[in-house]
Design a protein around this motif. Sequence first.
Motif, short mmCIF file in Angstrom:
data_model
loop_
_atom_site.label_atom_id
_atom_site.label_comp_id
_atom_site.label_asym_id
_atom_site.label_seq_id
_atom_site.Cartn_x
_atom_site.Cartn_y
_atom_site.Cartn_z
N GLU A 156 8.44 -19.25 -36.82
CA GLU A 156 7.87 -18.32 -35.84
C GLU A 156 6.56 -17.74 -36.37
OE1 GLU A 156 7.17 -16.82 -32.41
OE2 GLU A 156 9.08 -17.86 -32.70
N GLY A 157 6.54 -17.41 -37.68
CA GLY A 157 5.31 -16.91 -38.27
C GLY A 157 4.19 -17.93 -38.23
N GLN A 160 2.44 -18.23 -34.97
CA GLN A 160 1.51 -17.15 -34.65
C GLN A 160 0.25 -17.17 -35.51
OE1 GLN A 160 2.17 -15.31 -32.07
NE2 GLN A 160 4.28 -15.99 -31.79
N THR A 161 0.30 -17.86 -36.67
CA THR A 161 -0.84 -17.82 -37.58
C THR A 161 -1.29 -19.24 -37.92
OG1 THR A 161 0.67 -17.65 -39.49
CG2 THR A 161 -0.16 -15.60 -38.56
N GLU A 194 -3.25 -9.29 -32.56
CA GLU A 194 -1.88 -8.79 -32.51
C GLU A 194 -0.89 -9.88 -32.88
OE1 GLU A 194 1.28 -6.72 -29.36
OE2 GLU A 194 -0.82 -7.07 -28.80
N ASN A 195 -1.09 -11.09 -32.36
CA ASN A 195 -0.18 -12.19 -32.68
C ASN A 195 -0.23 -12.53 -34.16
OD1 ASN A 195 0.65 -12.41 -30.04
ND2 ASN A 195 -0.71 -14.12 -29.55
N LYS A 196 -1.43 -12.51 -34.73
CA LYS A 196 -1.57 -12.81 -36.15
C LYS A 196 -0.88 -11.75 -36.99
CE LYS A 196 -5.31 -14.78 -37.48
NZ LYS A 196 -6.72 -15.05 -37.84
N ILE A 219 1.72 -9.96 -36.12
CA ILE A 219 3.16 -10.22 -36.02
C ILE A 219 3.55 -11.37 -36.92
CG2 ILE A 219 5.00 -11.00 -34.46
CD1 ILE A 219 3.53 -9.54 -32.20
N GLY A 220 2.74 -12.42 -36.94
CA GLY A 220 3.02 -13.55 -37.81
C GLY A 220 3.03 -13.16 -39.27
#
Length: 295
Positions: free
Chosen positions: A91-92, A95-96, A153-155, A157-158
């Motif tokens: 999942e990480g 996002q990254t 924001e997504n990065k 979270i990752g």
Amino acid sequence: MQDEIPSQNTRLGILSAFGILVIWSGFLVFSRAGVQTSLTPGDITMLRFALAGAITVPFLWRWWPRQLPWWGAGLMVLCGPGAVYSMLTYEGLAQTSAAYGGIFTNASLPLFTVLVIVAVTGQWPARAQLVAIGIVVAGGVLFAAPGLMVTSENKAIGVVLLMATAAILSVYTFCLRYWRITPRQALVLINVPNAALILPLWALFLPSGLSGAAPEMIVGQTLFQALGPGFLAVILYALAAEHLGPAATAGFSAAVPATAALLAVPVLGEHLNLVEWTGIGVVTLGLLLLVRARR
């Protein structure tokens, strides 16, 4: 009869740790490629443990670590390179990027491992080890500096998810040495319970894009994830933790960002700048100092 624990062998530990570098670097790059398809983190986790669990389940009774209390076994199953670790990592990476995966999972692992050692034993590693770990972590941060200047924001979270994998794996790293877990015991301890955990969860609750994935991607992810990080890396990690100790083993893993970045150049089309190459050099220096301090 309980497996005998071999005496410490630094050369075997170093060779095992270098094997981990190769597998984990491929794991980050190949996993990043996988989550860019229709495959979900749940799909890849299921594929990994379906095969790895099937391979090791015939040895469950013979190899199970009976020296573990029930709560210790549960702790290692949840904190080891199992379903929780895999889901968080995939999942990480979704996002990254592979470079971020290397930095925030592996470069931070020595720091978390030291914190676990201090919290449980009250003893700090030798000053030379602490200095070496600091150099490795600093090199990892330097390597990631260009990418860290641009965030989202997504990065973010990752990054949190990837650092969480380092935190939980540091507990597993300490437990390997504390309970004297052999490589064969680690295989059944990680693969079989996590297969039993992820298969029903995937079938009943987790989203899936398996039907939309290319057959060659499904086969490739299954074979690599199960036989690489799911099988061989578990053996090598247990050997490295036994013969080098948890701090030095975690230190070796901090070199993964550099090797993963090199592999990502031909596979994912990522390229390195001067700052990133400098970070690779600093990480390598810290790694060498860490092994020297361990010896």
